[in-house]
Design a protein around this motif. Structure first.
Motif, short mmCIF file in Angstrom:
data_model
loop_
_atom_site.label_atom_id
_atom_site.label_comp_id
_atom_site.label_asym_id
_atom_site.label_seq_id
_atom_site.Cartn_x
_atom_site.Cartn_y
_atom_site.Cartn_z
N THR A 186 10.23 17.44 -18.90
CA THR A 186 10.98 18.68 -19.12
C THR A 186 10.92 19.57 -17.88
O THR A 186 10.13 19.33 -16.96
CB THR A 186 10.46 19.39 -20.39
OG1 THR A 186 11.42 20.35 -20.82
CG2 THR A 186 9.11 20.03 -20.19
N PHE A 187 11.75 20.60 -17.84
CA PHE A 187 11.88 21.49 -16.70
C PHE A 187 11.81 22.93 -17.19
O PHE A 187 12.39 23.26 -18.23
CB PHE A 187 13.21 21.23 -15.97
CG PHE A 187 13.30 19.83 -15.45
CD1 PHE A 187 12.92 19.52 -14.14
CD2 PHE A 187 13.73 18.79 -16.27
CE1 PHE A 187 12.98 18.21 -13.67
CE2 PHE A 187 13.79 17.48 -15.80
CZ PHE A 187 13.41 17.19 -14.50
N VAL A 188 11.13 23.76 -16.43
CA VAL A 188 10.91 25.15 -16.85
C VAL A 188 12.09 26.02 -16.41
O VAL A 188 12.55 25.91 -15.27
CB VAL A 188 9.59 25.69 -16.25
CG1 VAL A 188 9.36 27.14 -16.63
CG2 VAL A 188 8.43 24.81 -16.68
N PHE A 189 12.59 26.87 -17.32
CA PHE A 189 13.68 27.79 -16.98
C PHE A 189 13.09 29.08 -16.43
O PHE A 189 12.19 29.65 -17.06
CB PHE A 189 14.53 28.11 -18.21
CG PHE A 189 15.03 26.89 -18.94
CD1 PHE A 189 15.59 25.84 -18.26
CD2 PHE A 189 14.94 26.81 -20.33
CE1 PHE A 189 16.06 24.71 -18.93
CE2 PHE A 189 15.41 25.70 -21.01
CZ PHE A 189 15.96 24.64 -20.31
N PRO A 190 13.61 29.59 -15.30
CA PRO A 190 13.06 30.85 -14.77
C PRO A 190 13.22 32.00 -15.75
O PRO A 190 12.35 32.88 -15.81
CB PRO A 190 13.85 31.08 -13.48
CG PRO A 190 14.94 30.07 -13.45
CD PRO A 190 14.65 29.01 -14.44
N PRO A 236 23.94 24.99 -12.75
CA PRO A 236 23.33 23.69 -12.44
C PRO A 236 21.83 23.77 -12.70
O PRO A 236 21.28 24.85 -12.94
CB PRO A 236 23.62 23.53 -10.95
CG PRO A 236 23.72 24.93 -10.42
CD PRO A 236 24.25 25.78 -11.54
N GLY A 237 21.19 22.62 -12.65
CA GLY A 237 19.73 22.62 -12.83
C GLY A 237 19.36 21.71 -13.98
O GLY A 237 20.17 21.42 -14.85
N TYR A 238 18.12 21.29 -13.95
CA TYR A 238 17.66 20.29 -14.91
C TYR A 238 17.11 20.95 -16.16
O TYR A 238 16.66 22.10 -16.13
CB TYR A 238 16.63 19.37 -14.26
CG TYR A 238 17.27 18.54 -13.18
CD1 TYR A 238 17.95 17.37 -13.51
CD2 TYR A 238 17.27 18.95 -11.85
CE1 TYR A 238 18.60 16.62 -12.54
CE2 TYR A 238 17.90 18.20 -10.88
CZ TYR A 238 18.56 17.05 -11.22
OH TYR A 238 19.21 16.31 -10.27
N ILE A 239 17.14 20.21 -17.28
CA ILE A 239 16.75 20.73 -18.59
C ILE A 239 15.63 19.87 -19.19
O ILE A 239 14.56 20.35 -19.54
CB ILE A 239 17.97 20.73 -19.54
CG1 ILE A 239 19.06 21.66 -18.99
CG2 ILE A 239 17.55 21.10 -20.96
CD1 ILE A 239 20.39 21.60 -19.75
N TYR A 240 15.93 18.56 -19.28
CA TYR A 240 15.08 17.60 -19.99
C TYR A 240 15.47 16.24 -19.43
O TYR A 240 16.66 15.98 -19.20
CB TYR A 240 15.39 17.72 -21.49
CG TYR A 240 14.60 16.83 -22.40
CD1 TYR A 240 13.23 17.04 -22.58
CD2 TYR A 240 15.21 15.80 -23.10
CE1 TYR A 240 12.51 16.23 -23.44
CE2 TYR A 240 14.49 14.99 -23.96
CZ TYR A 240 13.14 15.20 -24.12
OH TYR A 240 12.42 14.40 -24.97
N SER A 241 14.53 15.35 -19.18
CA SER A 241 14.84 14.16 -18.38
C SER A 241 15.76 13.15 -19.05
O SER A 241 16.26 12.25 -18.38
CB SER A 241 13.56 13.48 -17.87
OG SER A 241 13.06 14.22 -16.75
N ARG A 242 16.01 13.29 -20.35
CA ARG A 242 17.04 12.42 -20.94
C ARG A 242 18.44 12.86 -20.50
O ARG A 242 19.39 12.08 -20.53
CB ARG A 242 16.92 12.36 -22.47
CG ARG A 242 17.96 11.45 -23.12
CD ARG A 242 17.52 10.92 -24.49
NE ARG A 242 16.87 11.90 -25.31
CZ ARG A 242 17.49 12.87 -25.99
NH1 ARG A 242 18.80 12.99 -25.94
NH2 ARG A 242 16.79 13.72 -26.71
#
Ligand SMILES: *Cc1c(COP(=O)(O)O)cnc(C)c1O
Length: 408
Positions: A49-53, A67-73
């Motif tokens: 998973t990725f942390v949202f600022p 743009p930006g990552y959310i969750y690796s699936r």
């Protein structure tokens, strides 16, 4: 960290036409040295998973507005580099990575068709692809039609208004029959069908179907793209709108995603794609010529032999003839089994595209449960042997075949 540049459509979708060459792209495309550390190789982002600022930023990402990552699936930076590399090598706008070649094939086909639609394909597809088409037909009412895709008339008479996809491989197992990609694409444009090509046997170095008008290209990346036999993976590339749709439906919701570590291994393998493929082709050409001259061999199927029936098409459509050879040993099943058990350097194994030369005998191995008359219809005679010629010294490969053939 801004990965948004990785998410944009490939600005130079014509490999070889302008911009860097294919070797350069295989090494450099899709990756900038890591902005935090300068790491030359692509880091393995081993995170789920990725942390949202901020919570608002999280909302924007979920809505697809930022743009930006959310969750690796849904996407992962290491996987993105692999996807972008293959897209660039194939001259496509966008790419998607999958946990296997079959995950890629099934996700792409399911995203393009619905109940009542038809898929046109050739006999002799990769066995599991054929199995998947049967599953679609029996469970979901999506029919498939088999036609000789190497023949214009048979394509034209098989295509119907329901045909949404023409799905093909070229060269085709086991007789290396080729399909004219430009011809199929031209016919498909007339009816609006998508042309989807499984390009596993050649890699983007030797054949780029999008340059011939095809829509989507799939690879079992397990094979030449990996090149080292240590990963199961798949990839699909094509128009960004279609790839985005697949990412948010059959990739996300069925979930056959590629892991960051396997992506790293594929990125590493790709750096040597061109030098490996050159050696595969060079070795296969010499082995094919050796086999063709051998008194124990009835017939050799290799598109790089001038005696090959579609030699002219092969030269026109492919940038090299690849590393796969089929041949028939005299003496049928018994001779085939004797040869298989006599090889020492060549490894008795399925798969292809590895550094090692792999040898397989369909009649006694993969197709041993298929009745002989059915096998014959598939072009698999009892003495047929398939070689995935590796990158060892070719003299050693030939010496091994020589000693094994002398016993067969
Ligand atoms: C191996 C292969 C596949 C399946 O790929 P996996 O990575 O094993 O799922 C599909 N098509 C072709 C032509 C193959 O050789």
């Amino acid at each position: 960290m801004d990965y948004s540049q990785n998410r944009q459509a490939n600005p130079n979708p014509q490999p070889g036409k302008k911009g860097p060459g294919l070797s350069t792209k295989a090494i450099h495309a899709g990756h900038q040295p890591d902005p935090h550390t300068g790491s030359l190789t692509t880091p393995i982002y081993q995170t789920a998973t990725f942390v949202f600022p901020t919570t608002e930023e999280g909302g924007q990402r979920f809505a697809g507005h930022a743009p930006g990552y959310i969750y690796s699936r849904l996407g992962n930076p290491t996987v993105t580099v692999f996807e972008d590399k293959i897209a660039e090598l194939e001259g496509a706008e966008a790419g998607l990575a999958f946990a296997s070649g079959m995950a890629a094939i099934s996700a792409v086909l399911m995203a393009l068709v619905k109940t009542g639609d038809n898929i046109l394909c050739a006999k002799n597809l990769y066995g599991c692809s054929y199995g998947f088409l049967n599953l679609l037909q029996e469970r979901f009412g999506i029919t498939y039609t088999l036609a000789d895709l190497s023949d214009e008339m048979s394509i034209r008479s098989a295509i119907t208004p329901e045909t949404k996809v023409i799905y093909l491989e070229t060269p085709m197992n086991p007789t290396m029959l080729l399909v004219d990609l430009a011809l199929v694409s031209r016919i498909a444009k007339e009816t609006g069908a998508y042309v989807v090509v499984d390009n596993t046997f050649l890699s983007p170095y030797l054949q780029r179907p999008i340059e011939h008008g095809c829509d989507i290209v799939i690879h079992s990346a397990t094979k030449y793209i990996c090149g080292h036999g240590d990963v199961i993976a798949g990839v699909a590339v094509g128009p960004k709108a279609i790839m985005d749709e697949i990412r948010m439906t059959t990739l996300k919701d069925i979930g056959g995603v590629l892991s960051p570590f396997d992506s790293y291994l594929l990125i590493r393998g790709l750096k040597t794609l061109v030098v490996r493929m050159d050696r595969h082709c060079e070795n296969a050409q010499k082995v094919a010529e050796y086999l063709e001259a051998h008194p124990q061999v009835d017939r050799v199927y290799y598109p790089g032999l001038p005696s090959y029936p579609q030699y002219e098409l092969a030269k026109r459509q492919m940038d090299g003839f690849g590393g796969l050879i089929s041949f028939e040993v005299k003496g049928g099943l018994e001779a085939g089994i004797r040869m298989m058990n006599a090889v020492k350097l060549c490894q008795r194994a399925v798969s292809l595209g590895d550094a090692e030369t792999l040898i397989q005998h369909p009649a006694s191995m993969t197709h041993s449960v298929v009745p002989a008359d059915e096998r014959a219809k598939m072009g698999i005679s009892d003495g047929l042997i398939r070689l995935s010629v590796g990158i060892e010294d070719v003299e050693d490969i030939i010496a091994d075949l020589e000693q094994a053939l002398s016993l067969s």
